[in-house]
Design an enzyme around this catalytic site. Sequence first.
Site, short mmCIF file in Angstrom:
data_model
loop_
_atom_site.label_atom_id
_atom_site.label_comp_id
_atom_site.label_asym_id
_atom_site.label_seq_id
_atom_site.Cartn_x
_atom_site.Cartn_y
_atom_site.Cartn_z
N ARG A 50 0.85 -1.22 0.01
CA ARG A 50 0.07 0.12 0.05
C ARG A 50 0.89 1.07 -0.09
NH1 ARG A 50 -1.41 1.65 4.56
NH2 ARG A 50 -2.61 -0.39 5.45
N TYR A 102 -13.42 18.28 -17.97
CA TYR A 102 -13.94 16.80 -17.98
C TYR A 102 -15.17 16.91 -17.09
CZ TYR A 102 -13.96 11.86 -17.31
OH TYR A 102 -14.64 10.58 -17.20
N ASP A 174 -4.43 19.79 -15.67
CA ASP A 174 -4.87 18.26 -16.39
C ASP A 174 -4.23 18.37 -17.83
OD1 ASP A 174 -6.30 16.13 -17.51
OD2 ASP A 174 -7.85 16.32 -16.30
N LYS A 199 -6.30 7.32 -20.48
CA LYS A 199 -6.29 7.64 -21.92
C LYS A 199 -5.08 7.34 -22.77
CE LYS A 199 -10.33 9.00 -20.03
NZ LYS A 199 -10.56 10.12 -19.76
C1 PLP Z 1 -10.78 10.74 -18.72
C2 PLP Z 1 -10.45 11.85 -17.85
C3 PLP Z 1 -10.38 12.13 -16.52
C4 PLP Z 1 -10.82 11.05 -15.48
O1 PLP Z 1 -10.05 9.91 -15.61
P1 PLP Z 1 -10.42 8.50 -15.21
O2 PLP Z 1 -9.06 7.77 -15.41
O3 PLP Z 1 -11.71 8.17 -16.03
O4 PLP Z 1 -10.93 8.42 -13.65
C5 PLP Z 1 -10.04 13.43 -16.10
N1 PLP Z 1 -9.69 14.48 -16.97
C6 PLP Z 1 -9.67 14.13 -18.39
C7 PLP Z 1 -9.19 15.41 -19.09
C8 PLP Z 1 -10.24 13.08 -18.71
O5 PLP Z 1 -10.32 12.89 -20.30
#
Ligand code: PLP
Length: 376
Positions: A50, A102, A174, A199
């Site tokens: 962990r 998002y 982000d 992604k």
């Molecule tokens: C998909 C996404 C998220 C969230 O990510 P998860 O892995 O689905 O929790 C956050 N920010 C952006 C820009 C995204 O495309």
Amino acid sequence: MRQPRLNTRCVRAAHTPDTATGAIAQPIYLTTTFERDADGAYSRGYRYSREGSPNRVSLESCMATLEGGIGALALASGLTANIAVFELLASGDHVIAPHEAYYGTLKQLREHVRERGIAVDFVDCRDLSAVKAALTARTRLVWIETPTNPLLSITDIAVVTALGHEAGALVVCDNTFATPVCQTPFDFGVDLIVHSGTKYLGGHSDVLSGLVVVREDAALLERLHAWQRLCGAGLGPFDCWLLRRSIATLGIRVRAQCRNALLVAEFLCTQPAVERVYYPGLPQHPGHAIAAAQMHDGFGAVLSVCMANGRAAAFETVRRTRFFTPATSLGGVESLIEHRASIEGPDSKTPQNLLRLSIGIEDSEDLIDDLAQALA
Ligand SMILES: *Cc1c(COP(=O)(O)O)cnc(C)c1O
């Protein structure tokens, strides 16, 4: 010697043959606990998974190298990475967030963050006077997402970061849509970067993950790691291994995807069935000049289109495509197409005639031929 270039870092960062066996691929360390020394110490650095595990440490170190930071955290999802950052805040603090971002991030801010007694203002981050006007003495965090989901709006990272810093706030970006291949927000002074590793970093639509990267503040990195240990939010060994393996081809994949995306966007601009194309690589995109200045290698591989004949035409186009799978998410090697408003739910502000395309690594001619027949 100069810092190795991107593809070299993608392959080589935190990647050394296994010392015990010489295996070139890192072993997957499926263990929860680690042996203690005779005196009770842990001289090999690991105690309990962990808190940290070999696959996680190598992924975190690789991501820190790619973004140019001092350290990183690998977490269970992109939304967990957001929460790790929000946990730095306390009741009475104030956050500035983009009005378009998002969907899950906006939901976390509206529900979870506000519930904790933290004030959140949503502003159009393209409008610098709006950002300035929203800053208060209590502003602790400024959130940037660029390009945004789903309209690919561009925020000037350097200017918004400078405004946030003047007010004494941490600035987080982000970087999911751009990836370190196209954009390195630390160059513009941002303090933290978050990623949905689900992604482009994962790139094969098979691993859910999130990352937080810290530019230079060691105390901040330790606070975040303490939260990760305390909550057990760290990513498991197999997922870390998958992600580290995928990152080896990140530069190759993302550059190919960006090239395809620009060609697809240019094609879609010629189609009467399409009312408008949103892609920051197009000169007519309102954020193109800023994107060209801060995105050093391509404009990403997500684009959105508004269909001339409304929601029904959007659904019909999705139904007719062969090489675009109707599915949510983005960043994988396979192209996807999605009607965003219907997945975001009833309070979505996304136009009903909008389709979001995530462009993969297929041959661009096939993608364009396919869209041509679907739109005909
Ligand atoms: C998909 C996404 C998220 C969230 O990510 P998860 O892995 O689905 O929790 C956050 N920010 C952006 C820009 C995204 O495309």
